[in-house]
Design a protein around this motif. Structure first.
Motif, PDB file in Angstrom:
ATOM      1  N   GLY A   5      45.215  26.665  -5.613  1.00  0.00           N
ATOM      2  CA  GLY A   5      45.627  26.089  -6.889  1.00  0.00           C
ATOM      3  C   GLY A   5      46.250  27.173  -7.751  1.00  0.00           C
ATOM      4  O   GLY A   5      47.187  27.840  -7.347  1.00  0.00           O
ATOM      5  N   ASN A   6      45.703  27.361  -8.946  1.00  0.00           N
ATOM      6  CA  ASN A   6      46.190  28.393  -9.847  1.00  0.00           C
ATOM      7  C   ASN A   6      45.339  29.660  -9.787  1.00  0.00           C
ATOM      8  O   ASN A   6      45.497  30.553 -10.608  1.00  0.00           O
ATOM      9  N   SER A   7      44.411  29.730  -8.844  1.00  0.00           N
ATOM     10  CA  SER A   7      43.516  30.881  -8.750  1.00  0.00           C
ATOM     11  C   SER A   7      43.995  31.852  -7.683  1.00  0.00           C
ATOM     12  O   SER A   7      44.553  31.458  -6.668  1.00  0.00           O
ATOM     13  N   VAL A   8      43.758  33.128  -7.919  1.00  0.00           N
ATOM     14  CA  VAL A   8      44.073  34.171  -6.954  1.00  0.00           C
ATOM     15  C   VAL A   8      42.792  34.953  -6.690  1.00  0.00           C
ATOM     16  O   VAL A   8      42.119  35.403  -7.621  1.00  0.00           O
TER      17      VAL A   8
END
Length: 79
Positions: A5-8
């Motif tokens: 998603g938007n997480s790294v």
């Protein structure tokens, strides 16, 4: 590196070393019969002497000895 998603998420290697700023190891003894403690000391001689005196005074013969050391975690520099 993994993207979800938007997480790294970054995975890294860590290393554990003795913390030179944490102070010397601390030594302490606890009577396993009554729970009385020697108190922490920078030398193991104090708690050991306390055990012998406590045994002589109370006839309690079992003790738990604890040594507390200090560590620091740091990232391993991978190039």
């Amino acid at each position: 590196m993994v993207m979800v998603g938007n997480s790294v998420f970054r995975f890294a290697d860590w290393m554990l070393t003795t913390d030179p700023h944490g102070g010397p190891p601390l030594y302490e003894a606890v009577c396993t019969t009554c729970g009385e403690t020697s108190g922490a000391d920078a030398s193991k001689d104090g708690p050991e002497l306390w055990c012998l005196r406590h045994a002589g005074r109370t006839r309690h013969t079992g003790f738990q000895a604890t040594t507390t050391s200090f560590f620091r975690a740091s990232l391993v520099d991978v190039r």
